[in-house]
Write an enzyme that holds these catalytic residues in place. Sequence first.
Site, PDB file in Angstrom:
ATOM      1  N   LYS A  93       0.905  -1.164   0.058  1.00 50.10           N
ATOM      2  CA  LYS A  93      -0.046   0.003   0.080  1.00 50.10           C
ATOM      3  C   LYS A  93       1.014   1.090   0.098  1.00 50.10           C
ATOM      4  O   LYS A  93       1.511   1.452   0.807  1.00 50.10           O
ATOM      5  CB  LYS A  93      -0.952  -0.044   1.073  1.00 50.10           C
ATOM      6  CG  LYS A  93      -2.160   1.330   1.151  1.00 50.10           C
ATOM      7  CD  LYS A  93      -2.577   1.310   2.410  1.00 50.10           C
ATOM      8  CE  LYS A  93      -1.729   2.706   2.888  1.00 50.10           C
ATOM      9  NZ  LYS A  93      -1.863   3.924   2.264  1.00 50.10           N
TER      10      LYS A  93
ATOM     11  N   CYS B 234      13.316  11.504   6.438  1.00 45.74           N
ATOM     12  CA  CYS B 234      13.654  11.128   7.658  1.00 45.74           C
ATOM     13  C   CYS B 234      15.171  11.172   8.250  1.00 45.74           C
ATOM     14  O   CYS B 234      15.451  11.186   9.191  1.00 45.74           O
ATOM     15  CB  CYS B 234      13.149   9.446   7.811  1.00 45.74           C
ATOM     16  SG  CYS B 234      14.195   8.464   6.739  1.00 45.74           S
TER      17      CYS B 234
ATOM     18  N   GLU C   1      10.588  16.176  15.057  1.00 46.33           N
ATOM     19  CA  GLU C   1      10.771  16.184  13.442  1.00 46.33           C
ATOM     20  C   GLU C   1      10.037  17.051  12.725  1.00 46.33           C
ATOM     21  O   GLU C   1       8.793  17.048  12.849  1.00 46.33           O
ATOM     22  CB  GLU C   1      10.513  14.599  12.964  1.00 46.33           C
ATOM     23  CG  GLU C   1      10.979  14.452  11.805  1.00 46.33           C
ATOM     24  CD  GLU C   1      10.732  13.154  11.382  1.00 46.33           C
ATOM     25  OE1 GLU C   1      11.592  12.387  10.445  1.00 46.33           O
ATOM     26  OE2 GLU C   1       9.709  12.321  11.559  1.00 46.33           O
TER      27      GLU C   1
ATOM     28  N   GLU D 179      10.840   1.654  10.163  1.00 44.36           N
ATOM     29  CA  GLU D 179      11.787   2.725   9.809  1.00 44.36           C
ATOM     30  C   GLU D 179      10.814   3.959   9.913  1.00 44.36           C
ATOM     31  O   GLU D 179      10.007   4.402   9.090  1.00 44.36           O
ATOM     32  CB  GLU D 179      12.223   2.503   8.455  1.00 44.36           C
ATOM     33  CG  GLU D 179      13.631   3.267   8.363  1.00 44.36           C
ATOM     34  CD  GLU D 179      13.453   4.883   7.944  1.00 44.36           C
ATOM     35  OE1 GLU D 179      13.474   5.718   8.815  1.00 44.36           O
ATOM     36  OE2 GLU D 179      13.146   4.957   6.574  1.00 44.36           O
TER      37      GLU D 179
END
Length: 508
Positions: free
Chosen positions: A192, A301, A401, A267
């Site tokens: 997906k 990331c 982040e 991850e």
Amino acid sequence: MLDMKIIIEGEIAVPVEPVTLRHFIDGGWCDSVDGAVSERVSPSHGVVVSRAAKGGKAEAEAAIAAARRAFDDGRWSRISGRERAKVLLKVADLIERETERLAILETMESGKPIGQSRGEVGGSADLWRYAASLARTVHGDSHDTLGEDMLAMVLKEPIGVVSIITPWNFPFWILGQKLPFALAAGCTCVVKPSEMTPATTALLAELLVEAGLPAGVCNIVLGYGAPVGAVMSEHPLVDMVSFTGSTAVGKMISATASGTLKKVALELGGKNAQVIFPDADLEDAADAVTFGVHFNVGQCCNSSSRVIVHDDIAEAFTARVVELSRHVAFGNPLNPATQVGAIVTPEHQRKIDSYVQEAAAAGAQVELGGNPLDVEGLGPQFYQPTIVTNLTPDMAIAREEVFGPVLSVLTFRTMEEALALVNDSAYGLSAGVWSRDVHTCLAFARGAGAGTVWTNTWMDGFPEVAFGGMRQSGQGRENGRYGFEEFLEVKSVVMRVGRTRAPWVNAP
């Protein structure tokens, strides 16, 4: 208003018609049973790029059932590594053939510069080729020192059906870090992609068919995390979930998957720091910091969203990064000269800006940028390359982040202080150090709590080298042999040679 290099005109024409995308289940393409569709509007050009079937529980369950049948009957899991490698190598060739087509669609859906899309799509062929090599070299162990009448083998077998859920920021590259390795191991898959960047994944199905991948081995369901991703995470016929995305969603997947104790590989996010010592090549370091925070519009990331600079050089080094950032080509993603493109959604742009404004209100100094930008002829979904100083380590912009082109600058005086700042984070994905002294670099590499440590470089990656995070940056690894073995189960086979065992029961 802005002392920056802004590119408005593009060398590639904006696609006129949106591409139509359908689910790929059991070797065929299909629409959703309820006819639902979703559209993706380009963040950089405001046109509809793709019109995708919007899947639900029915499509997810059909794809899982197809993958289960394909695994259990052995059409892929029990063929030779040589045969699997042949298909993977063909896929790599086809990716290279279709790079331009896929790259344009990725740029239009994500807003990233076309040069970066070309590198991502074309470069992913190397991941497929490396995975093909692993398909032929996987092996277990034998133990023949257990006595003359005993022999044991440790076998490595494919884990089974794998759900692969990928994010919007590097849709084709991150898929390449998962799918070919799972296929090389002999697994079957349900994929997906993000609903924001589904095109390249959906079109990969054409290449898989052309390469000869058997029906049902890879199935692609388009749609949203709820319900498609949820079904893929909790379904009892799924043996493993491999997810890349936010830490918050990763935690939800772990909780959902725990109901069947399936394996989960994650991850997730990062708040990655580059540490600059005074003896470093400061020009190289400044260029790497500028690249590290602005690459992919900071929506990465591995973005080096923190720089930790020695007090003795902090002012001059920051000034150099500011100057370099002024010369970053910023604007139309369809122009090959562009280096910083559009923000993926208006909501995400507001989130980025909120971090900057909150820091400024708390006393931080915005040295460059710090505002959304409406680029003439392109629209408002852009954010200026931004550098923020005079921070304290407890500020949200220095700890969380941001996922945008925003650099937080902190300072240090000793190695111990630098490592304390690096490790004072919920994340542990990557870190970097700049010094000409190899002892400094090695001491930092040992002390940094990160899955990858770069020394005198940033974001160099290779299919052979494992990638993944510590703490809330995830669990498990991708790439390399370690990433490949995530998709394998270990089975021990213990054999007695001959009838040499003394009977346990003494009976007449």
